[in-house]
Scaffold this active site. Structure first.
Site, PDB file in Angstrom:
ATOM      1  N   CYS A  62       6.668  -0.325   6.867  1.00 21.86           N
ATOM      2  CA  CYS A  62       6.203   0.868   6.151  1.00 21.86           C
ATOM      3  C   CYS A  62       7.348   1.397   5.302  1.00 21.86           C
ATOM      4  CB  CYS A  62       5.769   1.923   7.167  1.00 21.86           C
ATOM      5  SG  CYS A  62       5.171   3.438   6.400  1.00 21.86           S
ATOM      6  N   LEU A  63       7.043   1.774   4.065  1.00 20.63           N
ATOM      7  CA  LEU A  63       8.088   2.281   3.170  1.00 20.63           C
ATOM      8  C   LEU A  63       8.684   3.587   3.689  1.00 20.63           C
ATOM      9  CD1 LEU A  63       6.424   1.549  -0.290  1.00 20.63           C
ATOM     10  CD2 LEU A  63       8.202   0.211   0.865  1.00 20.63           C
ATOM     11  N   HIS A  65      -2.074   6.862   7.583  1.00 22.55           N
ATOM     12  CA  HIS A  65      -1.168   7.839   6.940  1.00 22.55           C
ATOM     13  C   HIS A  65      -1.917   9.130   6.615  1.00 22.55           C
ATOM     14  CE1 HIS A  65       2.672   5.864   6.479  1.00 22.55           C
ATOM     15  NE2 HIS A  65       2.135   4.786   5.913  1.00 22.55           N
ATOM     16  N   GLY A 106       0.849  -1.182   0.000  1.00 24.42           N
ATOM     17  CA  GLY A 106       0.000   0.000   0.000  1.00 24.42           C
ATOM     18  C   GLY A 106       0.885   1.232   0.000  1.00 24.42           C
ATOM     19  N   GLN A 128       2.939  10.017   1.525  1.00 25.82           N
ATOM     20  CA  GLN A 128       4.265   9.383   1.485  1.00 25.82           C
ATOM     21  C   GLN A 128       5.090   9.821   0.275  1.00 25.82           C
ATOM     22  OE1 GLN A 128       2.557   5.225   2.299  1.00 25.82           O
ATOM     23  NE2 GLN A 128       4.566   5.150   3.272  1.00 25.82           N
ATOM     24  N   HIS A 132      -3.704   0.655   8.043  1.00 28.73           N
ATOM     25  CA  HIS A 132      -2.370   1.259   8.010  1.00 28.73           C
ATOM     26  C   HIS A 132      -2.356   2.476   7.069  1.00 28.73           C
ATOM     27  CE1 HIS A 132       2.209   0.804   7.762  1.00 28.73           C
ATOM     28  NE2 HIS A 132       1.927   1.646   6.787  1.00 28.73           N
ATOM     29  N   GLU A 133      -2.911   2.304   5.856  1.00 30.65           N
ATOM     30  CA  GLU A 133      -2.876   3.390   4.869  1.00 30.65           C
ATOM     31  C   GLU A 133      -3.787   4.551   5.287  1.00 30.65           C
ATOM     32  OE1 GLU A 133      -0.513   3.333   2.829  1.00 30.65           O
ATOM     33  OE2 GLU A 133      -0.066   1.224   3.187  1.00 30.65           O
TER      34      GLU A 133
HETATM   35 NI    NI Z   1       3.112   2.974   5.653  1.00 29.98          NI
END
Ligand code: NI
Length: 172
Positions: free
Chosen positions: A105-106, A151, A53, A58, A147-148
């Site tokens: 997480c990226l 963000h 995701g 991000q 999670h997304e």
């Molecule tokens: Ni993330």
């Protein structure tokens, strides 16, 4: 004509946009070419980084948008997840069940931790064309959505960890 889609740089924790609530978009704004281009760039960036995701903040865009998707056969979730584009998500837990599992997480590369999430959620939002939808997810995809969506509130999974003792470097 084949046009290549640029892969965006994923921002890491410490950038203020990751800690700011994202702005909802109207159907008219969703239809704008620059927003449609961002959707394609998010999907391309998620694939390039092998993420499940990716949320617009991000890549430095403070708008309420995320993508998720996973090819079939991935060890993380063999069924895969079809590419899903969500604007303006709103989540509602279904039932009281919560599950603990690993997340990464990226924007926090190399780390992972155990996070408790709702097992089943109802997701409402607008799709890539700005059309409203409502869908129920459970298990791993429900985790990705939570999670997304976080963000877009300026939160990362660390904020949801009840015990930081599981925080680990991948492979470490
Ligand atoms: Ni993330």
């Amino acid at each position: 004509m084949l046009v290549s889609i640029p892969v965006r740089r994923v921002l890491r924790l410490g950038h203020p946009v990751l800690r700011s609530p994202a702005r909802n978009l109207s159907a008219r704004e969703i239809a704008a070419p620059e927003v449609q281009r961002l959707v394609a760039e998010l999907a391309a960036t998620m694939a390039a980084y092998e993420g499940v995701g990716l949320a617009a903040p991000q890549v430095g865009e403070g708008i309420s948008l995320f993508v998720m998707g996973l090819p079939e056969g991935s060890p993380r979730h063999p069924e895969g997840i079809e590419l899903t584009v969500v604007f303006n998500p709103r989540l509602r837990p279904l039932g009281a069940d919560r599950e603990q599992d690993w997340e990464g997480c990226l924007s926090l590369p190399g780390l992972r931790g155990q996070v408790e999430r709702w097992r089943r959620v109802e997701l409402r939002g607008q799709d890539r064309k700005g059309k409203a939808f409502k869908r129920v997810y459970e298990g791993f995809p429900a985790r990705v959505i939570q999670h997304e969506s976080d963000h877009l509130l300026g939160k990362v999974y660390l904020d949801r960890m009840t015990d930081l003792a599981s925080l680990s470097y991948v492979g470490g």
